[in-house]
Design a protein around this motif. Structure first.
Motif, PDB file in Angstrom:
ATOM      1  N   GLN A 166      49.418  43.315  29.613  1.00  0.00           N
ATOM      2  CA  GLN A 166      49.789  42.268  28.711  1.00  0.00           C
ATOM      3  C   GLN A 166      49.731  41.127  29.344  1.00  0.00           C
ATOM      4  N   LEU A 167      49.676  40.938  30.942  1.00  0.00           N
ATOM      5  CA  LEU A 167      49.878  39.820  31.555  1.00  0.00           C
ATOM      6  C   LEU A 167      49.137  39.699  32.913  1.00  0.00           C
ATOM      7  N   ALA A 168      48.266  38.819  33.091  1.00  0.00           N
ATOM      8  CA  ALA A 168      47.586  39.010  34.338  1.00  0.00           C
ATOM      9  C   ALA A 168      48.342  38.925  35.600  1.00  0.00           C
ATOM     10  N   PRO A 169      48.172  39.894  36.651  1.00  0.00           N
ATOM     11  CA  PRO A 169      48.955  39.881  37.695  1.00  0.00           C
ATOM     12  C   PRO A 169      49.349  38.355  38.522  1.00  0.00           C
ATOM     13  N   GLY A 170      48.209  37.866  38.664  1.00  0.00           N
ATOM     14  CA  GLY A 170      48.161  36.390  39.271  1.00  0.00           C
ATOM     15  C   GLY A 170      49.081  35.396  38.530  1.00  0.00           C
ATOM     16  N   ALA A 171      48.855  35.371  37.157  1.00  0.00           N
ATOM     17  CA  ALA A 171      49.511  34.622  36.424  1.00  0.00           C
ATOM     18  C   ALA A 171      50.996  34.919  36.304  1.00  0.00           C
ATOM     19  N   TRP A 172      51.310  35.837  36.354  1.00  0.00           N
ATOM     20  CA  TRP A 172      52.736  36.453  36.637  1.00  0.00           C
ATOM     21  C   TRP A 172      53.519  35.891  37.760  1.00  0.00           C
ATOM     22  N   LEU A 173      52.546  36.332  38.904  1.00  0.00           N
ATOM     23  CA  LEU A 173      53.157  35.785  40.353  1.00  0.00           C
ATOM     24  C   LEU A 173      53.352  34.163  40.414  1.00  0.00           C
ATOM     25  N   VAL A 174      52.292  33.352  39.765  1.00  0.00           N
ATOM     26  CA  VAL A 174      52.207  32.017  39.949  1.00  0.00           C
ATOM     27  C   VAL A 174      53.685  31.581  39.233  1.00  0.00           C
ATOM     28  N   ARG A 175      53.879  32.157  37.834  1.00  0.00           N
ATOM     29  CA  ARG A 175      55.039  31.785  37.091  1.00  0.00           C
ATOM     30  C   ARG A 175      56.417  32.111  37.773  1.00  0.00           C
ATOM     31  N   GLU A 176      56.629  33.528  38.566  1.00  0.00           N
ATOM     32  CA  GLU A 176      57.780  33.867  39.092  1.00  0.00           C
ATOM     33  C   GLU A 176      58.083  33.670  40.396  1.00  0.00           C
ATOM     34  N   ILE A 177      57.175  33.457  41.191  1.00  0.00           N
ATOM     35  CA  ILE A 177      57.359  33.315  42.619  1.00  0.00           C
ATOM     36  C   ILE A 177      56.619  32.003  43.205  1.00  0.00           C
ATOM     37  N   PRO A 178      57.489  30.956  43.075  1.00  0.00           N
ATOM     38  CA  PRO A 178      56.646  29.497  43.474  1.00  0.00           C
ATOM     39  C   PRO A 178      56.169  29.897  45.139  1.00  0.00           C
ATOM     40  N   TRP A 179      54.761  29.561  45.098  1.00  0.00           N
ATOM     41  CA  TRP A 179      53.996  29.773  46.395  1.00  0.00           C
ATOM     42  C   TRP A 179      53.908  28.468  47.289  1.00  0.00           C
ATOM     43  N   SER A 180      54.002  28.440  48.603  1.00  0.00           N
ATOM     44  CA  SER A 180      53.996  27.335  49.323  1.00  0.00           C
ATOM     45  C   SER A 180      52.867  27.183  49.988  1.00  0.00           C
ATOM     46  N   SER A 181      52.063  28.147  50.384  1.00  0.00           N
ATOM     47  CA  SER A 181      50.758  27.908  51.008  1.00  0.00           C
ATOM     48  C   SER A 181      49.866  29.130  50.623  1.00  0.00           C
ATOM     49  N   ALA A 182      48.455  28.909  50.644  1.00  0.00           N
ATOM     50  CA  ALA A 182      47.513  29.889  50.203  1.00  0.00           C
ATOM     51  C   ALA A 182      46.156  29.799  51.035  1.00  0.00           C
ATOM     52  N   GLU A 183      45.639  30.703  51.273  1.00  0.00           N
ATOM     53  CA  GLU A 183      44.328  31.015  52.067  1.00  0.00           C
ATOM     54  C   GLU A 183      43.111  31.524  51.105  1.00  0.00           C
ATOM     55  N   HIS A 184      42.167  31.067  51.044  1.00  0.00           N
ATOM     56  CA  HIS A 184      40.966  31.648  50.457  1.00  0.00           C
ATOM     57  C   HIS A 184      40.049  32.152  51.384  1.00  0.00           C
ATOM     58  N   ARG A 185      39.324  33.171  51.222  1.00  0.00           N
ATOM     59  CA  ARG A 185      37.844  33.698  51.925  1.00  0.00           C
ATOM     60  C   ARG A 185      36.977  34.022  50.928  1.00  0.00           C
ATOM     61  N   ILE A 186      35.868  33.344  50.945  1.00  0.00           N
ATOM     62  CA  ILE A 186      34.779  33.402  49.825  1.00  0.00           C
ATOM     63  C   ILE A 186      33.481  33.786  50.521  1.00  0.00           C
ATOM     64  N   ARG A 187      32.967  35.128  50.072  1.00  0.00           N
ATOM     65  CA  ARG A 187      31.840  35.450  50.746  1.00  0.00           C
ATOM     66  C   ARG A 187      30.968  36.066  49.496  1.00  0.00           C
ATOM     67  N   ALA A 188      29.622  36.265  50.002  1.00  0.00           N
ATOM     68  CA  ALA A 188      28.879  37.233  48.873  1.00  0.00           C
ATOM     69  C   ALA A 188      28.754  38.681  49.335  1.00  0.00           C
ATOM     70  N   VAL A 189      28.859  39.648  48.418  1.00  0.00           N
ATOM     71  CA  VAL A 189      28.860  40.876  48.705  1.00  0.00           C
ATOM     72  C   VAL A 189      27.901  41.759  47.696  1.00  0.00           C
ATOM     73  N   PRO A 190      27.317  42.885  48.130  1.00  0.00           N
ATOM     74  CA  PRO A 190      26.819  43.616  47.115  1.00  0.00           C
ATOM     75  C   PRO A 190      27.853  44.441  46.427  1.00  0.00           C
ATOM     76  N   ALA A 191      27.556  44.666  45.113  1.00  0.00           N
ATOM     77  CA  ALA A 191      28.441  45.640  44.443  1.00  0.00           C
ATOM     78  C   ALA A 191      27.835  47.047  44.745  1.00  0.00           C
ATOM     79  N   SER A 192      29.400  47.858  44.962  1.00  0.00           N
ATOM     80  CA  SER A 192      29.080  49.040  45.197  1.00  0.00           C
ATOM     81  C   SER A 192      30.493  49.992  44.916  1.00  0.00           C
ATOM     82  N   GLY A 193      30.350  51.406  44.811  1.00  0.00           N
ATOM     83  CA  GLY A 193      31.458  51.878  44.580  1.00  0.00           C
ATOM     84  C   GLY A 193      31.973  51.787  43.313  1.00  0.00           C
ATOM     85  N   PRO A 194      33.341  51.898  43.047  1.00  0.00           N
ATOM     86  CA  PRO A 194      34.265  51.534  41.817  1.00  0.00           C
ATOM     87  C   PRO A 194      33.976  50.029  41.330  1.00  0.00           C
ATOM     88  N   VAL A 195      33.758  49.166  42.400  1.00  0.00           N
ATOM     89  CA  VAL A 195      33.443  47.642  42.000  1.00  0.00           C
ATOM     90  C   VAL A 195      32.082  47.493  41.256  1.00  0.00           C
TER      91      VAL A 195
END
Length: 248
Positions: A166-195
């Motif tokens: 009923q609620l996206a995990p990320g949206a729940w966390l942003v609402r309930e747990i104020p975050w103080s820092s975040a890191e992002h890693r972005i890359r191109a990947v080929p789809a495989s397996g369950p993804v």
């Protein structure tokens, strides 16, 4: 539907797509301009509302339009790619496209972190359990984003009792747990397996993968890996003078 009828529909779609895109890139429709309603556009172009909806949805995915529920469709304001990003609200992104969001939860477990998760999340206490989630965000009937996530059950114990259908995990966390820092890693990947399977893609299809780690008061909160079909998503960030971001 006959082959000729299908070819005609594709031709109408491409013709209208090119026309509206040219109006935006040519400056006839300026950033912030509100388009006529979908039904009006369909009538003026002599096509069905479904065809026009597909055109507007594609222009939205390409970043030319922004669709706001109950307000209408607007020409997007230019945004520049940068080294900073906000914490994505996937439910809000899907709603901006004028589509219904849902999260299909495929796996949920409370378990010790895997070795690769310990390294990526920089988990110090290996004895603590994490809440592990895997699922797919949908935009209408299409898979929008595959998500794998672990949550620090010590920092966010209430997460173990949340119905993430009923609620996206990320949206729940942003609402309930104020975050103080975040890191992002972005890359191109080929789809495989369950993804690949859960996104409805052929093995090897190009995807965009965003891995995000957040902290609060020096303690890790969550590690999420979100994988998007490469032809349906782009990452942009908006900034201005005084934001502390240098254009490069």
């Amino acid at each position: 539907m006959s082959r000729d009828e299908n070819r005609s529909r594709v031709t109408h779609h491409d013709r209208i797509l090119t026309e509206l895109r040219n109006r935006i890139t040519g400056g006839e429709w300026q950033p912030g301009f509100q388009l006529p309603f979908e039904t009006q556009l369909a009538e003026s172009h002599g096509v069905s509302r479904m065809t026009m909806n597909k055109v507007l949805a594609q222009l939205t995915r390409e970043g030319f339009l922004v669709r706001r529920r109950k307000l209408g469709t607007f020409v997007a304001r230019p945004m520049t790619q940068a080294a900073v990003m906000e914490i994505a609200d996937i439910e809000a992104e899907v709603a901006a496209m004028g589509l219904a969001w849902r999260f299909d939860l495929q796996e949920r477990s409370l378990r010790p972190p895997l070795p690769q998760e310990v390294q990526a999340a920089r988990i110090k206490d290996h004895s603590l359990n994490v809440l592990a989630l895997r699922g797919v965000h949908y935009a209408g009937d299409l898979p929008f984003c595959h998500e794998r996530r672990i949550i620090n059950a010590d920092i966010a114990p209430a997460a173990t009792g949340v119905d993430f259908h009923q609620l996206a995990p990320g949206a729940w966390l942003v609402r309930e747990i104020p975050w103080s820092s975040a890191e992002h890693r972005i890359r191109a990947v080929p789809a495989s397996g369950p993804v690949a399977r859960e996104l409805g893609l052929a093995n090897g299809s190009a995807c965009l993968e965003v891995t995000r780690r957040t902290e609060t008061s020096g303690q890790w909160v969550t590690l999420a890996t979100q994988t998007y079909p490469g032809d349906r998503h782009q990452l942009v960030a908006q900034f201005g003078p005084g934001s502390g971001v240098e254009p490069g």
